[in-house]
Enzyme design. Structure first.
Site, PDB file in Angstrom:
ATOM      1  N   ASP A  25     -11.554  -1.888 -13.865  1.00 30.48           N
ATOM      2  CA  ASP A  25     -12.801  -2.642 -13.752  1.00 30.48           C
ATOM      3  C   ASP A  25     -14.140  -1.880 -14.077  1.00 30.48           C
ATOM      4  OD1 ASP A  25     -11.163  -4.392 -12.713  1.00 30.48           O
ATOM      5  OD2 ASP A  25     -12.315  -4.718 -10.713  1.00 30.48           O
ATOM      6  N   LYS A 130      -7.710  -9.913 -14.102  1.00 29.18           N
ATOM      7  CA  LYS A 130      -7.225  -9.987 -12.673  1.00 29.18           C
ATOM      8  C   LYS A 130      -8.244 -10.760 -11.777  1.00 29.18           C
ATOM      9  CE  LYS A 130      -8.887  -5.365 -10.936  1.00 29.18           C
ATOM     10  NZ  LYS A 130      -9.948  -5.816 -10.021  1.00 29.18           N
ATOM     11  N   CYS A 163     -11.839  -2.365  -5.445  1.00 30.60           N
ATOM     12  CA  CYS A 163     -10.859  -2.784  -6.309  1.00 30.60           C
ATOM     13  C   CYS A 163      -9.918  -1.460  -6.435  1.00 30.60           C
ATOM     14  CB  CYS A 163     -11.332  -3.373  -7.714  1.00 30.60           C
ATOM     15  SG  CYS A 163     -11.962  -4.947  -7.424  1.00 30.60           S
TER      16      CYS A 163
HETATM   17  C1  C5J Z   1     -14.552  -4.228  -7.621  1.00 28.30           C
HETATM   18  C2  C5J Z   1     -15.997  -5.412  -6.645  1.00 28.30           C
HETATM   19  N1  C5J Z   1     -14.245  -3.873  -8.988  1.00 28.30           N
HETATM   20  N2  C5J Z   1     -16.663  -4.406  -5.933  1.00 28.30           N
HETATM   21  N3  C5J Z   1     -15.197  -5.142  -7.493  1.00 28.30           N
HETATM   22  O1  C5J Z   1     -14.600  -3.369  -7.167  1.00 28.30           O
HETATM   23  O2  C5J Z   1     -16.426  -6.533  -6.265  1.00 28.30           O
END
Ligand code: C5J
Length: 225
Positions: A25, A130, A163
């Site tokens: 991400d 995802k 994540c």
């Molecule tokens: C991720 C989030 N990628 N913190 N998303 O950690 O909402």
């Protein structure tokens, strides 16, 4: 051939052709000034700190021929894959699907949903879209890894406690050895980053190993030599 990577709670022997680099991400909306993360009041510089070390690891992984996988958190434009319980949360004016500084928030195809230019995928590198925090939930990641004979994951990305941690836990339960590179991960909250890494390596490595970019680069450059 197995090669030893420095890590905590102890060094780990890995076979590089059974090892993939996964980048979680590293999306513009989370990392860039003017994105959704900053609009929520977060200091995006904390996340940007992971970009340079990760860029070096990505280049070395590519040169060593490792499988490289990128993920993005996000949803279909009609939100049909977004659980109401997820959409309902957050500031009323900045929910998933609402207009944000870089397009609709966490919607696939919007500029903010895409990966930052410094780490942009190249041809042949799968991008996993995802809907959840974990990269295995409702994706074809597991079948990709099985088909390539992958047993070890070098895990990087953001955020450490959300994540990254969720993906490591999912992977650990599926039998993968996860090596998390601490300086290639980041959080808006330094204390969550620190604890997120501690939780992984505690109790003899209950979810996996924690290492860093220098140790990964040492191993990856030996593979090239
Ligand atoms: C991720 C989030 N990628 N913190 N998303 O950690 O909402």
């Amino acid at each position: 051939m197995k090669t030893l990577m420095e890590a905590e709670p102890e060094p780990i022997a890995v076979e590089l052709d059974r090892t993939a680099l996964i980048i979680i991400d590293m999306q513009r909306d989370f990392l860039e000034p003017g994105g959704f993360g900053e609009a929520l009041g977060n200091d995006v510089k904390r996340l940007q700190a992971a970009v340079e070390p990760l860029k070096a690891v990505l280049a070395a992984a590519r040169a060593a021929g490792l499988m490289v996988i990128h993920t993005r958190e996000g949803h279909r434009p009609d939100l049909s894959d977004a659980p109401p319980a997820k959409v309902e949360r957050g500031a009323p004016s900045a929910r998933i699907g609402d207009p944000g500084p870089m397009g609709r928030i966490l919607i696939r195809g919007e500029p903010g949903h895409d990966i930052v230019p410094a780490l942009y995928p190249i041809d042949g590198e799968p991008v996993i879209d995802k809907p959840g925090k974990g990269a295995f939930y409702q994706t074809d990641l597991e079948s990709m890894l099985r088909h390539r004979g992958i047993e070890n994951l070098i895990v990087t990305g953001v955020t450490t406690e959300v994540c990254v941690n969720t993906t490591v836990r999912e992977a650990n339960d599926r039998g993968y050895r996860c090596i998390v590179l601490g300086d290639c991960c980041a959080s808006y909250f330094p204390e969550f980053h620190e604890m997120g890494l501690k939780m992984i390596k505690a109790q003899g490595g209950i979810f996996g190993w924690v290492s860093d970019s220098a140790s990964a680069l040492a191993v990856l450059s030996r593979a090239r030599a």
